[in-house]
Write a protein that holds these residues in place. Structure first.
Motif, PDB file in Angstrom:
ATOM      1  N   GLN A 270     -14.118   7.472 -14.003  1.00  0.00           N
ATOM      2  CA  GLN A 270     -14.061   8.935 -14.071  1.00  0.00           C
ATOM      3  C   GLN A 270     -13.132   9.338 -15.224  1.00  0.00           C
ATOM      4  OE1 GLN A 270     -12.457  10.943 -10.572  1.00  0.00           O
ATOM      5  NE2 GLN A 270     -14.205  12.331 -10.595  1.00  0.00           N
ATOM      6  N   VAL A 271     -13.705   9.667 -16.364  1.00  0.00           N
ATOM      7  CA  VAL A 271     -12.906  10.000 -17.539  1.00  0.00           C
ATOM      8  C   VAL A 271     -12.932  11.488 -17.855  1.00  0.00           C
ATOM      9  CG1 VAL A 271     -13.249   7.719 -18.557  1.00  0.00           C
ATOM     10  CG2 VAL A 271     -14.859   9.559 -19.097  1.00  0.00           C
ATOM     11  N   PRO A 308     -10.964   3.809  -4.326  1.00  0.00           N
ATOM     12  CA  PRO A 308     -10.916   4.100  -5.759  1.00  0.00           C
ATOM     13  C   PRO A 308     -12.288   4.537  -6.250  1.00  0.00           C
ATOM     14  CG  PRO A 308      -9.735   2.062  -5.289  1.00  0.00           C
ATOM     15  CD  PRO A 308     -10.411   2.482  -4.007  1.00  0.00           C
ATOM     16  N   VAL A 309     -12.306   5.543  -7.120  1.00  0.00           N
ATOM     17  CA  VAL A 309     -13.565   6.146  -7.555  1.00  0.00           C
ATOM     18  C   VAL A 309     -14.513   5.112  -8.142  1.00  0.00           C
ATOM     19  CG1 VAL A 309     -14.571   7.801  -9.173  1.00  0.00           C
ATOM     20  CG2 VAL A 309     -12.491   8.383  -7.934  1.00  0.00           C
ATOM     21  N   LYS A 310     -13.988   4.103  -8.815  1.00  0.00           N
ATOM     22  CA  LYS A 310     -14.841   3.115  -9.475  1.00  0.00           C
ATOM     23  C   LYS A 310     -15.719   2.357  -8.489  1.00  0.00           C
ATOM     24  CE  LYS A 310     -11.314  -0.517  -9.237  1.00  0.00           C
ATOM     25  NZ  LYS A 310     -10.462  -1.461 -10.008  1.00  0.00           N
ATOM     26  N   LEU A 891     -22.414   2.453  -2.112  1.00  0.00           N
ATOM     27  CA  LEU A 891     -21.411   2.053  -3.097  1.00  0.00           C
ATOM     28  C   LEU A 891     -22.074   1.419  -4.319  1.00  0.00           C
ATOM     29  CD1 LEU A 891     -18.858   0.356  -0.667  1.00  0.00           C
ATOM     30  CD2 LEU A 891     -18.815   2.701  -1.525  1.00  0.00           C
ATOM     31  N   ARG A 892     -21.275   1.206  -5.328  1.00  0.00           N
ATOM     32  CA  ARG A 892     -21.778   0.510  -6.516  1.00  0.00           C
ATOM     33  C   ARG A 892     -21.966  -0.964  -6.184  1.00  0.00           C
ATOM     34  NH1 ARG A 892     -21.693   3.296 -11.206  1.00  0.00           N
ATOM     35  NH2 ARG A 892     -22.137   1.339 -12.276  1.00  0.00           N
TER      36      ARG A 892
END
Length: 905
Positions: A270-271, A308-310, A891-892
């Motif tokens: 998230q940038v 965590p967002v990742k 999830l990823r």
């Protein structure tokens, strides 16, 4: 509760119970020449603990203030190339001069231990090399390890638990509060030290006149002219093909500074929030806001996990920003700043929820099964132009900002309710939400004889358009609107036009350390709300089957205005020990809400007194104790006044009754804080307590039927009482190269509520215990570890009472091994556990990485395997006042990335 307040008052005043003593004098060498930068410390005999310290100035003079119950104390003097002195003195005010004997200081005694944290006045400086590890590359990597400093997940930097008010690089505020880009991308090798400026007043003309309890951060670079920056280029294997690009060149000169930033990825980072304003400065600088949309209408949203967002973000983001600062006069007093950023982001999300709704007197228990799949599209641009003069003889700042959004959201929802005959429903939902926002803020302070005149002006205009469409209309269960055969399109339109203007003038004059600032001002805000709900059915249009005709019960044309002239007096005081600032405003609140078509005509005309007070006492060099209290009133906004029902989401209807008065909320709060920070032994500590009483004249009364909510309000006085305390202790152990901290918080909230016309009292207590440490003792390994244990207790009492306990445990472990020079092997472990009513869910995630560093070129080559176990869903169980929820979130999947990382210089 009274016992807790009394206890904290006793604690606060107990630290003041011993009278302060002051020892002052001069330190010289054998020839009578003043010795600057000598340290003078006060210690209790037989105890290895420093009570207070001072550093001599260029004239060799010192002044140290301390508090002790002992009759005698030890005074110790140390200076480079001088023999240390120790003298036992009486615990009293006195003047002591010392003449030191010359003695060569062996190099082995000049260790990094004495230099890693230094203090002078209100400035504490940290040598970055003392806290970094071999795996760290950026300022943010090291900042998280500095004692007394924390970095939140949103990028906000905290000092002693409070957010900073400024972020400087070489003394210049290039980012104007949006410092995330620099913190995340400035190479650590470019930084000499990090300075904390305690009690920082950013407006120079107000320094020593109007105090501040907030701290600022100044990043001091190794070179006065620095061209640097950080870059990454990565690609990876997953579903779909992965990429990650970060390019952030920076320049910091004596006259100008700039940062250009482009970041794009689809691997869950998230940038896009790096441009958010995190430090808002001082009210005398004018008003700055993070412009945002009025998101009244929403599609149904899939849940997000406490991870965590990742781990769960399915994104495709492009973020571009540019920041520029230059001095436009020879004296370097005037600055021009231009900031701009653009975001294009697409996010996918999916979750499944099983909701058990408790039975009430009016409705039986029911179970709702729902699966939601989302696509969120963000498209926004922002520009800002700032002119500033910040000098001892005057201040001027004008900030003009413009923001434009072209956002859109999509949802596909499957819903099943077990107690309905036609229980299965399928809906496609879409929302378009363009927003235009403009603000201009002006503040100027002009000296007038021995006084200061301050003029403040803020103007804002924003338009929001939102259109929510649901197909088929049969997906809805809105009373008087839902028909099982409705196969067309239901459309909710909403438009908001908001104009706000705040103008004020004050004059400040000082005498004997006191500054008084009488002020007059006028605040005005006007909002126009227009909304309609259309039911577009298939088939011919008939009187009983209208097409594209708004339903009268679901229409609004409301104008809501607030006009508040006010007068206030600010009182400020500052000396070596005390810092006091207070404001005593009297507001004349005039609020009016009008919608003739809906027979809405409401108004409030009320004078309120809303004081706020803060006092801080500094003693024994290392201690600070403070108290604060305030009263404020809130009279609601346009979203609390409309009476035509609005479909704010496909599962919810909101409105106020036309007969309900305008909300009147009175909030009272008080708090106290004790803080200890000792750079000499690297120890930081703080404890806080706060109590709040919010009185409201309206109380919500939602009706929940089969998972569908209709929100209304009842006219009834009620209170929301909350209290909480927190503490944190942090220490750096130089011998073991370890920074460790422990934190604890306890918060309780009591409130009344209605549900389906039934009355409940609700009490929530949440506790959290946190541990954080990092270690770089071994040359072959470094450790970063964060853990927290939480417990929530909820007690509801009514016709049906319920008790619910929920426990959670989270931790993050980062291990880095350095088996061979320039080779790094990393291991990361995220763990999130929940436990509620026998339902236990353990969610663990593991990553491994290998990095080779081309030392000569300062280039890193990294291979990283994320989510090794390929965990695809996150599970959790929650208990609320009205229901329980089992949630499963997508999830990823497992993914592998290859990345090249480098500095621009």
């Amino acid at each position: 509760m009274k016992l807790k307040i009394t206890l904290f008052v006793m604690i606060f005043f107990s630290v003041l119970s011993f009278a302060q003593k002051t020892v002052s004098g001069k330190i010289t060498d054998e020839d009578g020449v003043a010795i600057p930068s000598a340290s003078v410390t006060i210690e209790e005999p037989g105890k290895d603990a420093i009570l207070a310290y001072a550093i001599t100035n260029s004239k060799g003079e010192y002044k140290v203030t301390f508090t002790s119950a002992e009759s005698n104390v030890d005074l110790k003097v140390k200076a480079f190339n001088q023999r240390p002195l120790t003298k036992q003195i009486s615990n009293s005010d006195q003047t002591m001069n010392f003449k030191m004997e010359g003695e060569a200081t062996e190099i082995k005694e000049v260790q990094l231990k004495t230099k890693m944290i230094t203090a002078r006045g209100d400035t504490i400086a940290y040598d970055l090399k003392a806290f970094d590890s071999k795996s760290d590359r950026t300022l943010a990597d090291v900042m998280k390890k500095i004692p007394g400093i924390e970095v939140n997940t949103d990028g906000t930097i905290l000092y002693q638990g409070n957010a900073i008010n400024k972020f400087y690089v070489n003394g210049k505020d290039l980012m104007e509060g949006g410092y995330g880009t620099i913190n995340n991308s400035l190479p650590k090798d470019a930084v000499q030290k990090v300075e904390v400026l305690e009690n920082h007043q950013p407006v120079k003309i107000l320094q020593d006149k109007v105090p501040s309890d907030q701290a600022a951060i100044n990043i001091k670079l190794k070179n006065s002219v620095t061209m640097t920056g950080r870059g990454e280029v990565g690609t990876g294997f997953g579903d779909p093909w992965l990429w990650n690009v970060k390019l952030t060149p920076m320049f910091f000169g004596q006259k100008s500074q700039w940062v250009v930033n482009y970041k794009t990825n689809n691997m869950g980072e998230q940038v896009e929030n790096e441009g958010n304003i995190l430090a808002f400065g001082n009210r005398f600088e004018g008003r700055r806001i993070n412009a945002s949309q009025n998101d009244w209408l929403n599609v149904e949203n899939a849940s997000t996990p406490n991870l965590p967002v990742k781990r769960y973000l399915m994104n495709n983001v492009h973020y571009l920003s540019a920041n520029y600062l230059t001095n436009i006069d020879k004296k370097k007093e005037w600055e021009l700043k231009a900031n701009a950023n653009y975001t294009n982001n697409a996010v996918e999300r999916e979750s499944y929820v099983q909701q058990e709704i408790f039975a009430t007197e009016k409705f039986p228990a029911s179970t709702v099964f729902q699966n939601v799949r989302n696509n969120f599209y963000t498209d926004k641009a922002k520009g800002e132009l700032i002119f500033t003069k910040n000098a001892k003889k005057g201040f001027f700042k004008n900030t003009t900002s413009f923001s434009q959004y072209w956002n859109a959201d999509r949802a596909v929802a499957d819903r099943t309710v077990n107690s309905l005959v036609n229980s299965k429903r399928y809906g496609e939902e879409a929302i378009e939400s363009p927003t235009t926002s403009f603000q201009n803020s002006l503040s100027t302070i002009v000296p007038w004889k021995e006084k200061m005149v301050n003029l403040l002006s803020f103007i804002s205009y924003q338009t929001d358009r939102q259109t929510l469409e649901v197909s088929p209309a049969s997906y809805l269960q809105i009373p008087g609107f839902y028909t099982p055969s409705a196969t067309g399109l239901a459309t909710q339109n909403m438009r908001l036009k908001t104009f706000e203007a705040n103008h004020s003038a004050n004059i400040g004059f000082s005498t004997k350390g006191w500054t008084f600032t009488p002020e007059i001002g006028f605040n005005f805000k006007s909002t126009n709300l227009i909304s309609d709900l259309y039911n577009v059915l298939t088939g011919p249009s008939t009187p009983t089957n209208p097409i594209n005709t708004p339903l009268s019960a679901y229409s609004n044309d409301l104008t809501y205005t607030t006009a508040t002239p006010y007068g206030s007096v600010g009182v400020n005081y500052k000396n070596d020990s005390w810092m006091i600032y207070a404001n005593f405003p009297v507001n004349s609140n005039n609020i009016k809400a009008e919608d003739p078509a809906r027979s809405v005509s409401k108004d409030v005309n009320k004078v309120t007194f809303e004081p706020n007070i803060f006092a801080q006492y500094t003693f024994a060099s290392f201690w600070k104790a403070s108290v604060n209290a305030n009263i404020n009133n809130n009279f609601g906004e346009v979203n609390t006044a409309y009476s035509g029902f609005m479909m704010t989401s496909p599962t919810g209807i909101n409105a106020m009754k036309a007969t309900n008065p305008i909300p009147q909320n009175n909030n009272k709060s008080a708090g106290t804080r004790i803080e200890y920070r000792n750079p000499l032994n690297n120890l930081f500590f703080n404890i806080n307590y706060r109590y709040t009483d919010a009185k409201r004249n309206l109380i919500s009364n939602p009706t929940i039927v089969q998972g569908y909510t209709v929100m209304e309000y009842l006219e009834q006085d009620n209170h929301v009482l909350s209290s909480g305390y927190s503490t944190e202790v942090g220490k750096y152990f130089p011998k073991f190269k370890t920074n460790a901290s422990v934190s604890y918080s306890n918060n309780t909230t009591k409130s009344d509520l209605f549900l389906n016309d039934e009355f409940f009292t609700n009490k929530n207590n949440s506790q959290s215990l946190g541990l954080k440490f990092n270690n770089t003792y071994f040359s072959w390994m470094s450790i970063d570890y964060n853990a927290s244990i939480t417990q929530t207790k909820q007690r509801s009492a009514g016709r049906v009472s319920s008790d619910a306990d929920r426990r959670g445990f989270t931790h993050n472990l980062g291990l880095f091994f350095y088996p061979i020079e320039n080779h790094t092997v990393g291991f990361n472990w995220d763990q999130v556990n929940t436990n509620a009513v026998g339902q236990k869910y353990h969610n663990g995630f593991y990553d491994v990485s290998y990095q080779f560093t081309w030392a000569k070129k300062k280039i890193d080559f990294e291979v990283k395997w994320m989510n090794i176990a390929n965990k695809k869903v996150f599970e959790t169980y929650e208990i609320g006042t009205t229901d329980t929820r089992y949630t499963r979130i997508q999830l990823r999947p497992s993914q592998v990335m290859f990345t090249v990382k480098f500095n621009f210089k």
